[in-house]
Design a protein around this motif. Structure first.
Motif, PDB file in Angstrom:
ATOM      1  N   THR A 138     -23.273 -50.487  -5.143  1.00 32.04           N
ATOM      2  CA  THR A 138     -22.874 -51.335  -4.116  1.00 32.04           C
ATOM      3  C   THR A 138     -22.872 -51.053  -2.617  1.00 32.04           C
ATOM      4  OG1 THR A 138     -20.291 -51.582  -4.565  1.00 32.04           O
ATOM      5  CG2 THR A 138     -21.691 -53.068  -6.155  1.00 32.04           C
ATOM      6  N   VAL A 139     -22.543 -50.174  -2.779  1.00 29.17           N
ATOM      7  CA  VAL A 139     -22.859 -49.992  -1.251  1.00 29.17           C
ATOM      8  C   VAL A 139     -23.680 -48.987  -0.657  1.00 29.17           C
ATOM      9  CG1 VAL A 139     -21.208 -48.802   0.490  1.00 29.17           C
ATOM     10  CG2 VAL A 139     -19.450 -49.907  -1.309  1.00 29.17           C
ATOM     11  N   LEU A 140     -24.505 -48.398  -1.757  1.00 31.26           N
ATOM     12  CA  LEU A 140     -25.589 -47.870  -1.246  1.00 31.26           C
ATOM     13  C   LEU A 140     -26.401 -47.848  -0.430  1.00 31.26           C
ATOM     14  CD1 LEU A 140     -26.586 -44.492  -1.983  1.00 31.26           C
ATOM     15  CD2 LEU A 140     -28.361 -45.681  -3.228  1.00 31.26           C
ATOM     16  N   THR A 141     -26.430 -49.940  -0.443  1.00 35.84           N
ATOM     17  CA  THR A 141     -28.273 -50.190  -0.186  1.00 35.84           C
ATOM     18  C   THR A 141     -27.472 -51.232   1.092  1.00 35.84           C
ATOM     19  OG1 THR A 141     -27.186 -52.057  -1.182  1.00 35.84           O
ATOM     20  CG2 THR A 141     -29.227 -50.516  -2.181  1.00 35.84           C
ATOM     21  N   LYS A 142     -25.857 -51.033   1.659  1.00 32.91           N
ATOM     22  CA  LYS A 142     -25.759 -51.123   2.708  1.00 32.91           C
ATOM     23  C   LYS A 142     -25.585 -50.557   4.354  1.00 32.91           C
ATOM     24  CE  LYS A 142     -25.005 -55.111  -0.078  1.00 32.91           C
ATOM     25  NZ  LYS A 142     -23.449 -55.510  -0.589  1.00 32.91           N
ATOM     26  N   SER A 161     -26.800 -53.031   7.360  1.00 37.21           N
ATOM     27  CA  SER A 161     -27.403 -53.533   6.452  1.00 37.21           C
ATOM     28  C   SER A 161     -27.590 -54.918   6.781  1.00 37.21           C
ATOM     29  CB  SER A 161     -25.745 -54.846   5.489  1.00 37.21           C
ATOM     30  OG  SER A 161     -25.828 -55.207   4.435  1.00 37.21           O
ATOM     31  N   LEU A 162     -27.628 -55.934   7.604  1.00 33.41           N
ATOM     32  CA  LEU A 162     -28.951 -56.792   7.518  1.00 33.41           C
ATOM     33  C   LEU A 162     -30.087 -56.191   7.929  1.00 33.41           C
ATOM     34  CD1 LEU A 162     -29.690 -59.564   7.841  1.00 33.41           C
ATOM     35  CD2 LEU A 162     -28.522 -59.195  11.032  1.00 33.41           C
ATOM     36  N   GLU A 163     -30.574 -55.219   8.400  1.00 30.41           N
ATOM     37  CA  GLU A 163     -32.181 -54.925   9.329  1.00 30.41           C
ATOM     38  C   GLU A 163     -32.510 -54.131   7.822  1.00 30.41           C
ATOM     39  OE1 GLU A 163     -31.021 -52.377  13.633  1.00 30.41           O
ATOM     40  OE2 GLU A 163     -29.966 -51.893  11.241  1.00 30.41           O
ATOM     41  N   ILE A 164     -31.416 -53.797   6.698  1.00 26.78           N
ATOM     42  CA  ILE A 164     -31.726 -53.224   5.499  1.00 26.78           C
ATOM     43  C   ILE A 164     -33.209 -54.280   4.581  1.00 26.78           C
ATOM     44  CG2 ILE A 164     -32.023 -52.143   2.986  1.00 26.78           C
ATOM     45  CD1 ILE A 164     -29.579 -51.149   4.744  1.00 26.78           C
ATOM     46  N   ALA A 165     -31.801 -55.745   4.610  1.00 27.94           N
ATOM     47  CA  ALA A 165     -32.414 -56.440   4.032  1.00 27.94           C
ATOM     48  C   ALA A 165     -33.387 -57.260   4.891  1.00 27.94           C
ATOM     49  CB  ALA A 165     -31.143 -57.778   4.328  1.00 27.94           C
ATOM     50  N   GLU A 166     -33.602 -57.077   5.838  1.00 25.69           N
ATOM     51  CA  GLU A 166     -34.600 -57.808   6.763  1.00 25.69           C
ATOM     52  C   GLU A 166     -35.994 -57.306   6.581  1.00 25.69           C
ATOM     53  OE1 GLU A 166     -33.210 -57.741  10.889  1.00 25.69           O
ATOM     54  OE2 GLU A 166     -32.225 -60.161  10.462  1.00 25.69           O
ATOM     55  N   ARG A 167     -35.530 -55.906   6.529  1.00 20.96           N
ATOM     56  CA  ARG A 167     -36.775 -54.933   5.538  1.00 20.96           C
ATOM     57  C   ARG A 167     -37.430 -55.213   4.360  1.00 20.96           C
ATOM     58  NH1 ARG A 167     -37.533 -49.384   8.574  1.00 20.96           N
ATOM     59  NH2 ARG A 167     -36.900 -49.927  10.271  1.00 20.96           N
ATOM     60  N   VAL A 168     -36.695 -55.405   3.331  1.00 27.29           N
ATOM     61  CA  VAL A 168     -36.585 -55.707   1.977  1.00 27.29           C
ATOM     62  C   VAL A 168     -37.845 -57.178   1.887  1.00 27.29           C
ATOM     63  CG1 VAL A 168     -36.396 -55.734  -0.246  1.00 27.29           C
ATOM     64  CG2 VAL A 168     -35.285 -54.195   1.338  1.00 27.29           C
ATOM     65  N   GLU A 169     -37.108 -58.290   2.461  1.00 29.74           N
ATOM     66  CA  GLU A 169     -36.993 -59.685   2.799  1.00 29.74           C
ATOM     67  C   GLU A 169     -38.581 -60.069   3.470  1.00 29.74           C
ATOM     68  OE1 GLU A 169     -33.701 -62.089   3.897  1.00 29.74           O
ATOM     69  OE2 GLU A 169     -33.103 -61.025   1.740  1.00 29.74           O
ATOM     70  N   GLY A 214     -41.488 -58.917   0.977  1.00 26.21           N
ATOM     71  CA  GLY A 214     -41.460 -59.549  -0.365  1.00 26.21           C
ATOM     72  C   GLY A 214     -41.209 -58.704  -1.379  1.00 26.21           C
ATOM     73  N   ALA A 215     -40.221 -57.861  -0.878  1.00 26.70           N
ATOM     74  CA  ALA A 215     -39.865 -56.591  -2.191  1.00 26.70           C
ATOM     75  C   ALA A 215     -38.991 -57.032  -2.558  1.00 26.70           C
ATOM     76  CB  ALA A 215     -40.452 -55.524  -1.524  1.00 26.70           C
ATOM     77  N   SER A 216     -38.728 -56.269  -3.858  1.00 30.54           N
ATOM     78  CA  SER A 216     -37.109 -55.758  -4.410  1.00 30.54           C
ATOM     79  C   SER A 216     -36.388 -54.349  -4.627  1.00 30.54           C
ATOM     80  CB  SER A 216     -36.862 -56.225  -5.747  1.00 30.54           C
ATOM     81  OG  SER A 216     -37.749 -55.952  -6.468  1.00 30.54           O
ATOM     82  N   LEU A 217     -35.223 -54.345  -3.977  1.00 30.71           N
ATOM     83  CA  LEU A 217     -34.667 -53.084  -3.756  1.00 30.71           C
ATOM     84  C   LEU A 217     -32.597 -53.074  -4.380  1.00 30.71           C
ATOM     85  CD1 LEU A 217     -35.110 -51.073  -1.500  1.00 30.71           C
ATOM     86  CD2 LEU A 217     -33.223 -51.395  -2.033  1.00 30.71           C
ATOM     87  N   GLY A 218     -32.580 -52.695  -5.183  1.00 25.76           N
ATOM     88  CA  GLY A 218     -31.010 -52.647  -6.061  1.00 25.76           C
ATOM     89  C   GLY A 218     -30.697 -51.478  -6.882  1.00 25.76           C
ATOM     90  N   ALA A 219     -29.478 -51.180  -6.267  1.00 25.40           N
ATOM     91  CA  ALA A 219     -29.121 -50.694  -7.161  1.00 25.40           C
ATOM     92  C   ALA A 219     -28.265 -50.173  -8.159  1.00 25.40           C
ATOM     93  CB  ALA A 219     -27.933 -49.189  -6.423  1.00 25.40           C
ATOM     94  N   ASP A 220     -27.555 -49.712  -9.127  1.00 23.37           N
ATOM     95  CA  ASP A 220     -26.931 -49.722 -10.469  1.00 23.37           C
ATOM     96  C   ASP A 220     -26.539 -49.031 -11.279  1.00 23.37           C
ATOM     97  OD1 ASP A 220     -25.920 -52.003 -12.150  1.00 23.37           O
ATOM     98  OD2 ASP A 220     -27.225 -51.679 -13.552  1.00 23.37           O
ATOM     99  N   ALA A 221     -25.774 -48.830 -11.486  1.00 19.84           N
ATOM    100  CA  ALA A 221     -24.612 -47.747 -12.380  1.00 19.84           C
ATOM    101  C   ALA A 221     -24.911 -47.733 -14.098  1.00 19.84           C
ATOM    102  CB  ALA A 221     -23.628 -47.217 -11.603  1.00 19.84           C
ATOM    103  N   ALA A 222     -24.738 -46.791 -14.697  1.00 26.70           N
ATOM    104  CA  ALA A 222     -24.523 -46.975 -15.915  1.00 26.70           C
ATOM    105  C   ALA A 222     -23.581 -46.125 -16.012  1.00 26.70           C
ATOM    106  CB  ALA A 222     -25.616 -46.362 -17.257  1.00 26.70           C
ATOM    107  N   PRO A 265     -27.029 -42.424   3.039  1.00 28.06           N
ATOM    108  CA  PRO A 265     -26.318 -43.770   3.734  1.00 28.06           C
ATOM    109  C   PRO A 265     -24.691 -43.966   3.968  1.00 28.06           C
ATOM    110  CG  PRO A 265     -25.943 -42.603   1.124  1.00 28.06           C
ATOM    111  CD  PRO A 265     -26.439 -40.994   1.710  1.00 28.06           C
ATOM    112  N   SER A 266     -24.814 -44.421   4.630  1.00 28.73           N
ATOM    113  CA  SER A 266     -22.865 -45.157   5.568  1.00 28.73           C
ATOM    114  C   SER A 266     -22.248 -45.395   5.253  1.00 28.73           C
ATOM    115  CB  SER A 266     -23.953 -45.325   7.241  1.00 28.73           C
ATOM    116  OG  SER A 266     -23.885 -46.727   6.465  1.00 28.73           O
ATOM    117  N   PHE A 267     -22.089 -45.858   4.601  1.00 28.29           N
ATOM    118  CA  PHE A 267     -21.437 -46.273   3.857  1.00 28.29           C
ATOM    119  C   PHE A 267     -19.940 -46.782   4.822  1.00 28.29           C
ATOM    120  CE2 PHE A 267     -22.040 -42.928   0.558  1.00 28.29           C
ATOM    121  CZ  PHE A 267     -22.200 -43.312   0.153  1.00 28.29           C
TER     122      PHE A 267
END
Length: 433
Positions: free
Chosen positions: A69-73, A80-88, A91-99, A128-130
């Motif tokens: 949840t923090v890796l993309t922030k 975090s805002l700059e990352i979100a703006e680059r993705v949006e 029109g791309a999608s980017l996200g992380a998950d753990a199993a 990542p800066s966490f």
């Protein structure tokens, strides 16, 4: 031959129907899977790391989820805002998950923008800066999710069953962790975990879309080619043994329905009986035509909800059947579930029943490989689990070859004494198991 071509230490191509799957091992240890599929102008990427719930110390359960949840922030140069703006902005999608058995970073965009998104994904993975504020926010959200789940009868029953079956093994815990463990997690814990496991020789990158294997190698080398793992070996994973001792557990709760759940110790994905049990899971509990749904809900009216599931696991898994029922039907529901499971050991399935289950399972399997995102997921997942891209055809062949006689033999091997988990009004939970 180009310089980037020479960087490949291993290359294997398999034509698995359509499209073609290509596997390369790059100079720094990254395994690259390329699914060349020009049907749509979209490229999907899945970056898997061999880390997840199985690698978490017991006192740090939930660490992988929090990291996801923090890796993309934030990175050392992007907020975090700059990352979100680059993705949006594209029109791309980017996200992380753990199993339990892996960590995953997912991305998808049109082909023209994919190099930029892969560059961003590489920065997130490597630097990542966490941010402290983001860590604290996501930790609070995780704690809210944990508390919310503790109010859901199904989740209570499943947590109870999982804990009984796995005890101190990491599979015994929710991916979210517990209130106690998550409350103790810190930014320093995330940094240490990331530094230990996020390295090129522990990654699988799976790309699917309008790109050639050489295009994929070039792109990945541009982003990750200078990343080295160093000389420190990865930690050796040492996990407690899973020793089956079926027990019954009950949690009294003043609810409108009882949850009845039975669990059987089942093989990992790498064992011979895996494909057959996937088929039996489909027969018993997959959809409105499944045996449990037809017999216990449609014919007998016992169930609000009834199904079965058999998770794919690198280590010992579990085969679970469950039902939500009126409290007064708790004992009958238990008997009904157990009877239907054990029927597979006493009554051989007909050729017609088995073929219907095969058609359903293989049909759903094919539908799960329609999009580039699905293709990248499936073949990267096979690789991170150590199955190889050949597993795609091997699994289908094994399912097709299951006979009624073999299905009965497999059922008798695993469907013996179940673990039992009950949640509902106290006066209805005293059943004979």
């Amino acid at each position: 031959m180009t310089k980037d071509s020479q960087r490949m230490t291993q290359s294997v191509t398999r034509s698995l129907a359509n499209p073609t799957i290509h596997r390369s091992v790059l100079d720094n240890g990254i395994v690259l899977i390329t699914v060349e599929n020009p049907a749509a102008d979209i490229i999907a990427g899945r970056i898997f790391a061999r880390v997840g719930g199985r690698w978490e110390p017991r006192e740090q359960a939930g660490l992988s989820h929090l990291l996801s949840t923090v890796l993309t922030k934030g990175t050392d140069r992007l907020s975090s805002l700059e990352i979100a703006e680059r993705v949006e902005s594209v029109g791309a999608s980017l996200g992380a998950d753990a199993a339990a058995d892996y960590f995953l970073l997912s991305l998808k965009t049109v082909s023209a923008d994919f190099p930029e998104m892969l560059q961003l994904a590489g920065e997130l993975l490597r630097r990542p800066s966490f941010p402290e504020a983001e860590v604290e926010l996501e930790r609070r959200l995780a704690l809210q999710d944990i508390r919310s789940q503790q109010e859901q009868p199904f989740t209570i029953a499943f947590d109870q069953l999982r804990q009984a079956m796995y005890q101190n093994h990491p599979y015994g815990f929710s991916s979210l962790g517990t209130e106690a463990t998550v409350s103790g997690l810190s930014r320093a814990d995330l940094q240490q975990y990331h530094q230990t496991y996020f390295r090129p020789d522990n990654l699988v990158i799976s790309l699917a879309g309008r790109l050639t294997p050489q295009d994929a190698v070039d792109l990945v080398n541009q982003v990750f080619g200078d990343w080295q793992s160093g000389t420190t070996p990865l930690p050796t994973l040492s996990l407690p043994q899973i020793t089956p001792e079926p027990i019954s557990c009950a949690t009294p709760q003043d609810t409108q329905q009882s949850i009845v759940m039975l669990g059987y110790v089942a093989p990992s994905v790498q064992e011979t009986d895996y494909a057959c049990l996937k088929l039996l899971n489909t027969y018993l509990g997959n959809g409105l035509s499944s045996r449990l749904f037809v017999e216990l809900r449609e014919k007998r009216g016992l169930a609000y909800d009834v199904s079965a599931f058999y998770p794919t696991r690198l280590e010992t898994s579990q085969f679970v059947v469950y039902m939500g029922t009126a409290p007064e039907n708790t004992a009958i529901a238990y008997e009904g579930l157990r009877t239907e499971v054990e029927r597979l050991c006493t009554t051989q399935l007909s050729d017609r029943e088995l073929q219907a289950a095969k058609n359903k399972l293989l049909g759903q399997y094919a539908l799960g490989k329609q999009t580039n995102a699905q293709l990248a997921q499936v073949f990267g997942w096979y690789e991170i689990l150590g199955l190889g891209i050949e597993f795609d055809t091997e699994f289908q062949e094994k399912v097709t070859s299951v006979t009624p006689e073999f299905a009965k033999q497999v059922a008798c091997r695993y469907f013996t004494e179940p673990y039992v988990s009950l949640v509902g009004p106290a006066e209805k939970l005293n059943i004979k198991t």
